[in-house]
Design a protein around this motif. Structure first.
Motif, PDB file in Angstrom:
ATOM      1  N   ASN A  86     -26.033  14.068   6.544  1.00 23.85           N
ATOM      2  CA  ASN A  86     -25.541  15.114   7.432  1.00 23.85           C
ATOM      3  C   ASN A  86     -25.361  14.507   8.827  1.00 23.85           C
ATOM      4  OD1 ASN A  86     -25.041  17.346   9.007  1.00 23.85           O
ATOM      5  ND2 ASN A  86     -26.762  18.543   8.225  1.00 23.85           N
ATOM      6  N   VAL A  87     -24.166  13.980   9.097  1.00 26.12           N
ATOM      7  CA  VAL A  87     -23.941  13.275  10.367  1.00 26.12           C
ATOM      8  C   VAL A  87     -24.000  14.200  11.584  1.00 26.12           C
ATOM      9  CG1 VAL A  87     -22.682  11.337   9.396  1.00 26.12           C
ATOM     10  CG2 VAL A  87     -21.438  13.410  10.008  1.00 26.12           C
ATOM     11  N   ASP A  88     -23.793  15.496  11.377  1.00 27.66           N
ATOM     12  CA  ASP A  88     -23.868  16.440  12.496  1.00 27.66           C
ATOM     13  C   ASP A  88     -25.298  16.668  12.977  1.00 27.66           C
ATOM     14  OD1 ASP A  88     -21.142  16.773  12.477  1.00 27.66           O
ATOM     15  OD2 ASP A  88     -21.192  18.541  11.170  1.00 27.66           O
ATOM     16  N   ALA A  89     -26.287  16.343  12.160  1.00 27.93           N
ATOM     17  CA  ALA A  89     -27.680  16.560  12.545  1.00 27.93           C
ATOM     18  C   ALA A  89     -28.054  15.739  13.771  1.00 27.93           C
ATOM     19  CB  ALA A  89     -28.611  16.224  11.382  1.00 27.93           C
ATOM     20  N   MET A  90     -27.466  14.572  13.902  1.00 30.18           N
ATOM     21  CA  MET A  90     -27.806  13.723  15.054  1.00 30.18           C
ATOM     22  C   MET A  90     -27.263  14.315  16.352  1.00 30.18           C
ATOM     23  SD  MET A  90     -29.584  11.120  15.826  1.00 30.18           S
ATOM     24  CE  MET A  90     -29.916  10.518  14.208  1.00 30.18           C
ATOM     25  N   THR A  91     -26.013  14.734  16.344  1.00 32.10           N
ATOM     26  CA  THR A  91     -25.407  15.244  17.579  1.00 32.10           C
ATOM     27  C   THR A  91     -25.754  16.701  17.859  1.00 32.10           C
ATOM     28  OG1 THR A  91     -23.369  15.760  16.380  1.00 32.10           O
ATOM     29  CG2 THR A  91     -23.473  13.635  17.522  1.00 32.10           C
ATOM     30  N   ASN A  92     -26.015  17.491  16.816  1.00 35.36           N
ATOM     31  CA  ASN A  92     -26.270  18.916  17.014  1.00 35.36           C
ATOM     32  C   ASN A  92     -27.747  19.278  17.117  1.00 35.36           C
ATOM     33  OD1 ASN A  92     -23.529  19.388  16.928  1.00 35.36           O
ATOM     34  ND2 ASN A  92     -23.518  19.905  14.760  1.00 35.36           N
ATOM     35  N   ILE A  93     -28.637  18.421  16.595  1.00 35.80           N
ATOM     36  CA  ILE A  93     -30.057  18.771  16.593  1.00 35.80           C
ATOM     37  C   ILE A  93     -30.896  17.694  17.284  1.00 35.80           C
ATOM     38  CG2 ILE A  93     -32.057  19.384  15.182  1.00 35.80           C
ATOM     39  CD1 ILE A  93     -30.061  20.212  12.976  1.00 35.80           C
ATOM     40  N   HIS A  94     -30.863  16.473  16.747  1.00 38.22           N
ATOM     41  CA  HIS A  94     -31.760  15.417  17.198  1.00 38.22           C
ATOM     42  C   HIS A  94     -31.542  15.048  18.677  1.00 38.22           C
ATOM     43  CE1 HIS A  94     -34.599  12.164  16.338  1.00 38.22           C
ATOM     44  NE2 HIS A  94     -33.835  11.352  17.052  1.00 38.22           N
TER      45      HIS A  94
ATOM     46  N   ALA B 286     -34.801  16.280  11.738  1.00 41.68           N
ATOM     47  CA  ALA B 286     -33.374  16.132  12.043  1.00 41.68           C
ATOM     48  C   ALA B 286     -32.891  14.724  11.738  1.00 41.68           C
ATOM     49  CB  ALA B 286     -33.113  16.475  13.510  1.00 41.68           C
ATOM     50  N   ALA B 287     -33.698  13.717  12.034  1.00 47.39           N
ATOM     51  CA  ALA B 287     -33.334  12.339  11.710  1.00 47.39           C
ATOM     52  C   ALA B 287     -33.233  12.160  10.202  1.00 47.39           C
ATOM     53  CB  ALA B 287     -34.352  11.371  12.304  1.00 47.39           C
ATOM     54  N   GLY B 288     -34.110  12.819   9.475  1.00 46.69           N
ATOM     55  CA  GLY B 288     -34.049  12.760   8.011  1.00 46.69           C
ATOM     56  C   GLY B 288     -32.776  13.382   7.469  1.00 46.69           C
ATOM     57  N   TYR B 289     -32.347  14.489   8.041  1.00 42.21           N
ATOM     58  CA  TYR B 289     -31.071  15.095   7.642  1.00 42.21           C
ATOM     59  C   TYR B 289     -29.914  14.133   7.901  1.00 42.21           C
ATOM     60  CZ  TYR B 289     -32.771  19.811   6.657  1.00 42.21           C
ATOM     61  OH  TYR B 289     -33.400  20.899   6.108  1.00 42.21           O
TER      62      TYR B 289
END
Length: 143
Positions: free
Chosen positions: A46-54, A38-41
């Motif tokens: 993909n800025v949503d990866a931090m708030t939606n996954i990580h 997720a951090a790699g995304y």
């Protein structure tokens, strides 16, 4: 001469508790492996990866480690398994709570190496749990 038949004492080994520990460790491993992905995304744009996954996974990992500690304690005490999985699981709670603090503080000098250590420890514990030595009781492991 009469030969006395000596029956060997039955050794109590962890069975159900080991299976539960394996399930918990596989779940924990899956979640900790998802974190660097997720951090790699996020780093790829993909800025949503931090708030939606990580962040959601990272915020809940300590709870998985808490459940893992309870299961590991059952493995240790009820199943007569080794003690170190319980201690290591308790240390993972502390490490993952520390990871949250440094992640939100954006102190990546601590966050990234600590995350690497957490991933390594959880994978190592999971691999160990599927080895035949994990089935040994404390008494058998000392031999």
């Amino acid at each position: 001469m009469t030969a006395l038949a000596v029956e060997p004492t039955k050794v109590r080994r962890p069975r159900v508790s080991l299976q539960l520990l394996r399930i918990t460790l596989v779940l924990h491993t899956t979640l900790v492996i998802a974190q660097p992905i997720a951090a790699g995304y996020f780093l790829a744009g993909n800025v949503d990866a931090m708030t939606n996954i990580h962040s959601p996974i990272g915020g809940s990992l300590w709870m998985v480690a808490f459940i893992q500690t309870i299961v590991a304690a059952c493995y240790t005490f009820a199943g007569r398994g080794r003690i170190w999985p319980t201690v290591a699981s308790a240390l993972l709670i502390v490490a993952e709570l520390t990871q949250i603090v440094y992640g939100y503080a954006q102190n990546f000098a601590v966050h990234i190496p600590l995350g690497t250590a957490i991933v390594t420890a959880v994978i190592w514990m999971t691999v160990w749990s599927f080895r035949s030595t994990a089935r040994l009781s404390r008494r058998e492991a000392k031999r």
